[in-house]
Design an enzyme around this catalytic site. Structure first.
Site, PDB file in Angstrom:
ATOM      1  N   ASP A  73      18.412   9.917   6.669  1.00  0.00           N
ATOM      2  CA  ASP A  73      19.862  10.019   6.467  1.00  0.00           C
ATOM      3  C   ASP A  73      20.104  11.320   5.710  1.00  0.00           C
ATOM      4  O   ASP A  73      19.163  11.926   5.178  1.00  0.00           O
ATOM      5  CB  ASP A  73      20.358   8.821   5.632  1.00  0.00           C
ATOM      6  CG  ASP A  73      21.856   8.897   5.323  1.00  0.00           C
ATOM      7  OD1 ASP A  73      22.640   9.149   6.256  1.00  0.00           O
ATOM      8  OD2 ASP A  73      22.240   8.739   4.148  1.00  0.00           O
TER       9      ASP A  73
ATOM     10  N   GLY B 100      28.922  15.171   5.920  1.00  0.00           N
ATOM     11  CA  GLY B 100      30.226  14.838   6.502  1.00  0.00           C
ATOM     12  C   GLY B 100      31.299  15.913   6.486  1.00  0.00           C
ATOM     13  O   GLY B 100      32.287  15.815   7.206  1.00  0.00           O
TER      14      GLY B 100
ATOM     15  N   CYS C  82      22.158   7.559   9.996  1.00  0.00           N
ATOM     16  CA  CYS C  82      23.299   8.363   9.559  1.00  0.00           C
ATOM     17  C   CYS C  82      24.237   8.518  10.753  1.00  0.00           C
ATOM     18  O   CYS C  82      23.844   9.118  11.767  1.00  0.00           O
ATOM     19  CB  CYS C  82      22.796   9.728   9.093  1.00  0.00           C
ATOM     20  SG  CYS C  82      24.099  10.899   8.664  1.00  0.00           S
TER      21      CYS C  82
ATOM     22  N   THR D 201      26.819  10.281  11.055  1.00  0.00           N
ATOM     23  CA  THR D 201      27.224  11.679  11.220  1.00  0.00           C
ATOM     24  C   THR D 201      26.162  12.462  11.993  1.00  0.00           C
ATOM     25  O   THR D 201      26.477  13.228  12.906  1.00  0.00           O
ATOM     26  CB  THR D 201      27.471  12.314   9.832  1.00  0.00           C
ATOM     27  OG1 THR D 201      28.301  11.421   9.069  1.00  0.00           O
ATOM     28  CG2 THR D 201      28.139  13.649   9.934  1.00  0.00           C
TER      29      THR D 201
ATOM     30  N   CYS E 129      29.894   4.781   8.013  1.00  0.00           N
ATOM     31  CA  CYS E 129      29.003   5.683   7.285  1.00  0.00           C
ATOM     32  C   CYS E 129      28.072   4.772   6.491  1.00  0.00           C
ATOM     33  O   CYS E 129      28.543   3.855   5.808  1.00  0.00           O
ATOM     34  CB  CYS E 129      29.810   6.574   6.340  1.00  0.00           C
ATOM     35  SG  CYS E 129      28.800   7.459   5.132  1.00  0.00           S
TER      36      CYS E 129
END
Ligand code: DGL
Length: 258
Positions: free
Chosen positions: A8, A41, A71, A73, A181
């Protein structure tokens, strides 16, 4: 047997790791937090892609047998590229908008994620496949992952920032809140309390960790890669940041229930 690699941008993926250890106690895991570069982010997609590939390389060099992108993102910007580059099974988390969409309902679904995720083509494509995409409201939450990265978990510490992100929806009927998230799972209590005080509707909280852990178990079984011994596996922590600082928070999060 080889370990499973999980990464992550920072400590958010530990919420996935806990779930995976519960489901696969005999497996060993290597966790890599790119804490030096967190949060992802607010970065550009190109930058996130580059960093996510770096994390992937770190884990492949450690000899893992599978990789989990814990993760949302990083998944959004780099998952296709990661799958092209490595020959191992690669799993990932994604905003869990499907279960509440499938449930149907009159109220809205709030999808809380990083600013980057809410802008990504991959996420919008996912959303377009839902039953009623107009029920889903995307809420970019810049700033929240930064606080979590500093090891702050007292729900009170999040009152102001949650109000900043969510006050526009006060009084609305909300059926579900999707934690898009992996960091936000550690403050789900603060989010539920805010929702109970300010929204109508059930505000059921969803996240993708359990589903991804289940899929990981399934993929390992299918490929005959499951660790069959009865001994408990190990968990090893690595970070691109300050090891002492993040290891302390990592240990605390692994020991917590939520
Ligand atoms: N934990 C990450 C996610 O699931 C992102 C946090 C960040 O680095 O901004 O999207």
């Amino acid at each position: 047997m080889k370990p499973i690699g999980v990464f992550d941008s920072g400590l958010g993926g530990v919420s996935f790791l806990r779930e995976a250890v519960k489901k696969l106690p005999n497996e060993s895991f290597i966790y890599y937090g790119d804490n030096k570069n967190a949060p992802y982010g607010d970065k550009s997609e190109e930058e996130i892609e580059r960093l996510a590939l770096g994390c992937t390389e770190f884990l492949t060099e450690k000899g893992v047998k599978a990789i989990v992108v814990a993760c949302n993102t990083a998944t959004g910007s780099a998952i296709n590229l990661i799958r092209e580059r490595v020959e191992l099974p690669v799993l990932s988390v994604e905003p869990a908008i499907k279960p509440p969409s499938d449930m149907g309902g009159q109220g809205k679904i709030l999808m809380l994620a990083t600013a980057a995720t809410t802008k990504m083509a991959r996420y919008h494509e996912l959303k377009s496949r839902m039953k009623e995409p107009s029920r889903i409201i995307d809420v970019p939450c810049s700033g929240i992952a930064d606080i979590i990265e500093n090891g702050v978990f007292d729900p009170k510490a999040y009152e102001t920032i949650l109000d900043e992100k969510l006050s526009g929806y006060k009084g609305m009927e909300i059926d579900a809140i999707v934690l898009g998230c992996t960091h936000y799972i550690f403050i789900s209590e603060a989010i539920s309390e805010y929702a109970a005080r300010n929204f109508k509707g059930s505000c059921t909280i969803y996240d993708g960790n359990e589903g991804t852990a289940r899929r990981l178990r399934h993929v390992l079984e299918e490929k005959n890669m499951r660790e069959l011994g009865s001994e408990r596996g190990s968990v090893t922590f690595y970070t691109s940041g300050d090891y002492e600082k993040y290891k302390r928070i990592f240990d605390m999060l692994m020991a917590r229930q939520r």
